[in-house]
Design a protein around this motif. Structure first.
Motif, PDB file in Angstrom:
ATOM      1  N   GLY A   1       0.867  -0.998  -0.200  1.00 48.89           N
ATOM      2  CA  GLY A   1       0.273   0.165  -0.039  1.00 48.89           C
ATOM      3  C   GLY A   1       0.927   1.112   0.007  1.00 48.89           C
TER       4      GLY A   1
ATOM      5  N   ASP B   1      -4.157  -6.164  -0.340  1.00 47.55           N
ATOM      6  CA  ASP B   1      -5.029  -6.947   0.516  1.00 47.55           C
ATOM      7  C   ASP B   1      -6.139  -5.892   0.548  1.00 47.55           C
ATOM      8  N   LEU B   2      -7.387  -6.454   0.836  1.00 52.51           N
ATOM      9  CA  LEU B   2      -8.792  -5.751   0.995  1.00 52.51           C
ATOM     10  C   LEU B   2      -8.708  -4.591   1.379  1.00 52.51           C
ATOM     11  N   ARG B   3      -8.219  -4.429   2.661  1.00 51.70           N
ATOM     12  CA  ARG B   3      -8.461  -3.107   3.469  1.00 51.70           C
ATOM     13  C   ARG B   3      -7.611  -2.262   2.924  1.00 51.70           C
ATOM     14  N   THR B   4      -6.374  -2.417   2.485  1.00 54.05           N
ATOM     15  CA  THR B   4      -5.633  -1.426   1.707  1.00 54.05           C
ATOM     16  C   THR B   4      -6.214  -1.046   0.341  1.00 54.05           C
ATOM     17  N   ARG B   5      -6.897  -2.072  -0.131  1.00 55.17           N
ATOM     18  CA  ARG B   5      -7.423  -1.796  -1.533  1.00 55.17           C
ATOM     19  C   ARG B   5      -8.607  -0.694  -1.415  1.00 55.17           C
ATOM     20  N   ASP B   6      -9.462  -0.926  -0.213  1.00 59.39           N
ATOM     21  CA  ASP B   6     -10.420  -0.099  -0.121  1.00 59.39           C
ATOM     22  C   ASP B   6      -9.843   1.411  -0.070  1.00 59.39           C
ATOM     23  N   TYR B   7      -9.074   1.463   0.849  1.00 57.38           N
ATOM     24  CA  TYR B   7      -8.155   2.691   1.435  1.00 57.38           C
ATOM     25  C   TYR B   7      -7.764   3.596   0.242  1.00 57.38           C
TER      26      TYR B   7
ATOM     27  N   ARG C   1      -8.550   3.073  -3.004  1.00 58.95           N
ATOM     28  CA  ARG C   1      -9.519   2.983  -3.981  1.00 58.95           C
ATOM     29  C   ARG C   1     -10.133   4.711  -3.635  1.00 58.95           C
ATOM     30  N   GLU C   2     -10.283   4.955  -2.068  1.00 57.51           N
ATOM     31  CA  GLU C   2     -10.860   6.143  -1.807  1.00 57.51           C
ATOM     32  C   GLU C   2      -9.612   7.222  -2.422  1.00 57.51           C
TER      33      GLU C   2
ATOM     34  N   GLU D   1     -14.438  -2.538  -8.584  1.00 53.33           N
ATOM     35  CA  GLU D   1     -13.628  -1.419  -8.700  1.00 53.33           C
ATOM     36  C   GLU D   1     -14.269  -0.602  -9.556  1.00 53.33           C
TER      37      GLU D   1
END
Lengths: 271, 348
Positions: free
Chosen positions: B133, B161-167, B169-170, B192
């Motif tokens: 990330g 990883d999922l959490r980093t991806r969400d973050y 994305r923002e 996405e």
């Protein structure tokens, strides 16, 4: 003797294949170490011989010629070989495998044959030797002759190693650098070359080492000015082992020191 | 703004065929497609890492077809971040700036960007010591430092990883909203695309299959292949029996009739229904929805917040965990599947 614990036994069993391979490999390591070790050991019995050799201006000059001419040869191989290595690593073009084959020819042919071939081209009446002669440049039995023989025999080491080094640099790093505004040349200078440098450096050391050790080809094209391997050979045929060995030990020792220093410097540069 | 006109490029083992795209200024454009569709090659062709055999690439009103990448003012971000491993974070970000401006302006600009992405504390680290990330944030910082008119992103979130991806994305949304950069983002991930895109182009086998808003792509796919790829799990073959006031009655293979908003009056068709558009109930409920079909539950798979329910008439519904629990659904239960005529998209 303390017997091995059960756990240690299990561990050895798991590593069986590696242990077998280690023993197989050790044959070759021993082969090298015994040969060189014996020479150094025998020389300790005649330490004054070594000191005499180290004081002999003829010996020192010959070693100096070998080392410095090898450096010139490596520098030439670097200047012309690194660009070629990059091209071979990055581009596919018709005839590429032919060029790669040509680069490796010196690895295949007997050195004495290379020496004869070089002599044919660079002697006073040779295709290149003759025009150079008219310009007042002598190749045979002169420093340039030594360099040419060394270069011919050692160039594959530098080019092949550098090419593999360039291949390991991800082309996407170059793409990103270009997108950030760097020209192709600047990208090569600041990204590709520094990242491939460890390989290029290893290749240069190999090439340099190979150049110092070149005997047959140098013998044919430039017996004089006398370089270290030829001096060793001359002493050996005229006066035998006791006369030639100290020079050999001296040459190897100096080369090893330079080699180790270069390695350390190379490591530093890499951070 | 990017305009791609009839771009064709042959690599012997793969080719881009007649690519036509238009990305508006400040738009977040997603190219969605399965692995091996040629998405990355298309992005690299826009960037100038490859030159098309024919066709044109325009950026901000200039024909850049024959310009080298360094003269296109684009930012490029790869999936694996592609940070220069021998340079520190700061030197990486400075790389593009160094080529343009005085060092004072650079310092200021670099500080701003690193602040903005909260990576100031990483300034003197080498990329090899950063998490995925963090590396991607540095890659973003490096790309936007040169104030590109276009930012090209090749699967930028896929390796995270999922959490980093969400973050992240923002963060990407923020880049678009606050800096107004035109973004072209390549991905195989529907979520996405749905979350980020203003518009989407679906790409398969080196061709653009369909371009449109996320709603159009996900609800009105033009053919079965696209429908399948964008997660339309109910693809029914049938024959139109009649059409009254724009509502077609279709007899599907499985032996029941459905109603769909369509102009077709006859002939064989495909009907697409997204699984989340199907509601399940125990009783036949009074509603305005035209389609109420009785079915038996064959299989239920728990997907975390959602449950996928497969019925004996081959319909698939996605329901929330909460509604599954309140209905007390079990395998073998007799239920009713309800969906609107507007939820059925019909193609030839």
């Amino acid at each position: 003797m303390k017997s091995l614990s059960r756990w240690e036994m299990e561990k050895l069993k798991r590593e069986k294949l590696f242990i077998l391979f280690l023993f197989l490999g050790l044959f070759l390591i021993a082969f090298v170490c015994i040969t060189l070790g014996n020479m150094f050991y025998k020389q300790t019995e005649d330490f004054s011989g070594l000191i005499d050799a180290a004081k002999d201006p003829v010996v020192l000059k010959a070693i100096g010629i070998s080392i410095s001419m090898a450096m010139v040869s490596t520098l030439i191989a670097f200047l012309f070989g690194v660009p070629l290595a990059y091209l071979l690593a990055r581009k596919d073009f018709p005839g590429k495998s032919i060029i790669e084959g040509i680069v490796d020819i010196p690895l295949m042919i007997p050195h004495i044959v290379a020496g004869i071939a070089l002599y044919g081209v660079f002697m006073r009446y040779g295709v290149i030797g003759a025009p150079l002669k008219r310009l007042g440049i002598a190749i045979t039995d002169a420093y340039p002759g030594i360099v040419i023989a060394m270069l011919f025999m050692s160039l594959p080491y530098l080019i092949d190693t550098a090419r593999e080094g360039f291949k390991e640099v991800d082309p996407r790093l170059e793409n990103v650098a270009r997108s950030l505004g760097a020209s192709h040349w600047r990208t090569f200078k600041e990204i590709t070359f520094p990242l491939a440098f460890p390989s290029i450096f290893s290749g240069a050391i190999l090439s340099w080492g190979r150049a110092i050790s070149e005997f047959s080809a140098v013998l044919i094209i430039a017996y004089h000015p006398i370089s270290a391997p030829i001096l060793i050979y001359e002493k050996f045929t005229s006066f035998g082992l006791p006369a030639s060995r100290p020079i050999a030990v001296l040459l190897i020792s100096i080369c090893l020191v330079i080699f180790i220093v270069l390695r350390i410097v190379g490591k530093r540069r890499r951070g | 703004m990017i305009k791609i006109k009839s771009v064709y490029k042959d690599w012997k083992d793969f080719c881009l065929k007649d690519i036509n795209l238009e990305v508006k200024k400040g738009e977040y454009f997603v190219i969605l497609g399965p692995t091996g569709a040629g998405k990355t090659l298309l992005l690299e062709t826009i960037a100038g890492f490859y030159f098309p055999d024919s066709g044109e690439v325009w950026i901000d009103g200039h024909d850049v077809t024959n310009l080298p990448p360094e003269r296109r003012r684009i930012g490029f971000i790869y999936q694996d971040y592609s940070l220069f491993p021998h340079l520190t974070v700061e030197e990486n970000i400075e790389f593009g700036l160094k080529l343009r401006k005085s060092s004072d302006t650079n310092r200021k600009r670099m500080k701003e960007i690193m602040d903005w992405l909260s990576i100031v504390h990483l300034a003197h680290r080498y990329p090899g010591t950063l998490s995925g990330g963090e590396q991607q944030k540095v890659a973003i910082a490096r790309a936007i430092a040169i104030e590109p008119s276009v930012l090209l992103l090749d699967e930028p979130l896929s390796a995270l990883d999922l959490r980093t991806r969400d973050y992240l994305r923002e963060e990407l949304k923020r880049v678009k909203l606050e800096l107004g950069i035109t973004m072209v983002h390549v991905t195989h991930d529907q979520t996405e695309a749905m979350v980020l895109a203003d518009r989407i182009a679906v790409m398969m086998r080196g061709q653009i299959m369909q371009a449109g808003t996320p709603y159009e792509i996900f609800n009105k796919p033009q053919n079965e292949e696209i429908a399948d790829f964008v997660g339309v799990e109910n693809i029914l073959s049938g024959i139109v029996r009649n059409n009254k006031n724009g509502i077609a009655e279709i007899e599907v293979d499985m032996g029941y009739n459905i109603f769909a908003v369509s102009d077709y009056h006859a002939g064989t068709v495909k009907a697409f229904i997204r699984p989340e558009d199907i509601i399940l109930s125990e009783k036949r409920e009074e509603s305005s929805a035209r389609n109420v079909i009785s079915a038996k539950i064959e299989e239920m798979s728990d997907m975390g917040p959602l449950t996928r329910v497969r019925m004996n008439n081959s319909l698939v519904a996605l329901i929330t965990k909460q509604s599954r629990e309140s209905l007390g659904l079990r395998k073998g239960d007799e239920i009713y599947a309800t969906f609107k005529a507007t939820s059925v998209h019909v193609v030839r």
